[in-house]
Design a protein around this motif. Sequence first.
Motif, mmCIF file in Angstrom:
data_model
loop_
_atom_site.group_PDB
_atom_site.id
_atom_site.type_symbol
_atom_site.label_atom_id
_atom_site.label_comp_id
_atom_site.label_asym_id
_atom_site.label_seq_id
_atom_site.Cartn_x
_atom_site.Cartn_y
_atom_site.Cartn_z
ATOM 1 N N VAL A 188 -3.949 1.218 -10.116
ATOM 2 C CA VAL A 188 -4.698 0.115 -10.710
ATOM 3 C C VAL A 188 -5.190 0.495 -12.107
ATOM 4 O O VAL A 188 -5.107 -0.300 -13.047
ATOM 5 C CB VAL A 188 -5.884 -0.279 -9.805
ATOM 6 C CG1 VAL A 188 -6.812 -1.270 -10.515
ATOM 7 C CG2 VAL A 188 -5.373 -0.886 -8.496
ATOM 8 N N LEU B 145 -9.347 -3.269 -7.056
ATOM 9 C CA LEU B 145 -8.635 -3.003 -5.804
ATOM 10 C C LEU B 145 -9.282 -3.754 -4.649
ATOM 11 O O LEU B 145 -8.578 -4.305 -3.781
ATOM 12 C CB LEU B 145 -8.611 -1.500 -5.527
ATOM 13 C CG LEU B 145 -7.815 -1.051 -4.300
ATOM 14 C CD1 LEU B 145 -6.358 -1.481 -4.384
ATOM 15 C CD2 LEU B 145 -7.911 0.471 -4.141
ATOM 16 N N ASN C 247 -8.270 -7.348 -4.938
ATOM 17 C CA ASN C 247 -6.888 -7.507 -4.475
ATOM 18 C C ASN C 247 -6.824 -7.611 -2.957
ATOM 19 O O ASN C 247 -6.112 -8.448 -2.392
ATOM 20 C CB ASN C 247 -6.032 -6.319 -4.920
ATOM 21 C CG ASN C 247 -5.713 -6.321 -6.390
ATOM 22 O OD1 ASN C 247 -6.022 -7.275 -7.106
ATOM 23 N ND2 ASN C 247 -5.098 -5.248 -6.852
ATOM 24 N N THR C 248 -7.567 -6.725 -2.300
ATOM 25 C CA THR C 248 -7.562 -6.690 -0.836
ATOM 26 C C THR C 248 -8.199 -7.941 -0.259
ATOM 27 O O THR C 248 -7.700 -8.513 0.724
ATOM 28 C CB THR C 248 -8.285 -5.430 -0.335
ATOM 29 O OG1 THR C 248 -7.700 -4.267 -0.951
ATOM 30 C CG2 THR C 248 -8.174 -5.295 1.175
ATOM 31 N N LEU D 32 -3.950 4.561 -4.946
ATOM 32 C CA LEU D 32 -4.045 3.135 -5.255
ATOM 33 C C LEU D 32 -4.903 2.917 -6.499
ATOM 34 O O LEU D 32 -4.559 2.106 -7.377
ATOM 35 C CB LEU D 32 -4.638 2.388 -4.064
ATOM 36 C CG LEU D 32 -3.725 2.189 -2.858
ATOM 37 C CD1 LEU D 32 -4.537 1.810 -1.624
ATOM 38 C CD2 LEU D 32 -2.658 1.126 -3.144
ATOM 39 N N ARG D 33 -6.007 3.635 -6.584
ATOM 40 C CA ARG D 33 -6.890 3.459 -7.738
ATOM 41 C C ARG D 33 -6.242 3.963 -9.023
ATOM 42 O O ARG D 33 -6.404 3.345 -10.090
ATOM 43 C CB ARG D 33 -8.215 4.177 -7.480
ATOM 44 C CG ARG D 33 -9.074 3.487 -6.431
ATOM 45 C CD ARG D 33 -10.343 4.274 -6.138
ATOM 46 N NE ARG D 33 -11.142 3.650 -5.087
ATOM 47 C CZ ARG D 33 -12.173 4.217 -4.490
ATOM 48 N NH1 ARG D 33 -12.540 5.449 -4.856
ATOM 49 N NH2 ARG D 33 -12.845 3.595 -3.550
ATOM 50 N N LYS E 158 -12.305 0.225 -8.887
ATOM 51 C CA LYS E 158 -12.673 -0.013 -7.487
ATOM 52 C C LYS E 158 -12.803 -1.509 -7.203
ATOM 53 O O LYS E 158 -12.316 -2.005 -6.172
ATOM 54 C CB LYS E 158 -13.981 0.692 -7.157
ATOM 55 C CG LYS E 158 -13.918 2.211 -7.150
ATOM 56 C CD LYS E 158 -15.289 2.786 -6.775
ATOM 57 C CE LYS E 158 -15.261 4.303 -6.723
ATOM 58 N NZ LYS E 158 -16.591 4.856 -6.351
ATOM 59 N N ASP F 51 0.869 -1.177 0.000
ATOM 60 C CA ASP F 51 0.000 0.000 0.000
ATOM 61 C C ASP F 51 0.905 1.226 0.000
ATOM 62 O O ASP F 51 1.924 1.255 0.702
ATOM 63 C CB ASP F 51 -0.901 -0.008 1.245
ATOM 64 C CG ASP F 51 -1.967 1.087 1.245
ATOM 65 O OD1 ASP F 51 -1.739 2.172 0.666
ATOM 66 O OD2 ASP F 51 -3.035 0.863 1.850
#
Length: 209
Positions: free
Chosen positions: A92, A146, A149-150, A88-89, A143, A8
């Motif tokens: 991605v 991500l 991924n989480t 982060l977005r 969205k 992150d």
Amino acid sequence: MGAHWYFDFVSPFSYLHWQKMRPLVEAGRVEAVPIVFGAVLHALGILGPAEIPKKREFIYRQALWQARRDGVPLRFPPAHPFNPLPALRLCVAAGATPPAIGTVFDAIWAEGLAGDAPVVLDGLAARLGLADAAAAIADPVVKDRLRANTDAALAAGVFGVPTLAVEGELFWGNDSHDLMLAALEDPGLLRQGELAGVAAIPVGVERRR
């Protein structure tokens, strides 16, 4: 199964470890996976390091010391923790490629820019080849990627960043890099000798919550 490196942008240790992991990602030996660390903390019901005052001071000093030791430029953003979701977005949306990851990390941790400031995000989008930062950040596909991924990180047992997952085993933190390399070279390493028996050590006492 492959090897996955979860990170992150809010984490200075993710930035420091990226300098070592990038060649492995570029060589295709490891897949870099951006995740939302805050969502991991929430799911596990634990505080982040920067949410504990004295630990916060310690990890900031430790990060600066590690950067000096490793010869890596590190400049803290104006405030920390910050909201890493937009960055982060954007990453991605740009494909989470090594150049995209490096661009975002460098802006926040080498240049010391605010990772959640609109003007910074607009500049990052331009560097990443994205025409519209706001549209990329709001894209439902981005969205969902991500979030997936989480969720995958949580399913793997990830509890912190950076974490390398190899053959179902987790290696956490910049200072664990040598052990990570050893496990990449020999995935059976943790199934040998004393390293194989740590999971069987009984819990002697549990703290009441």
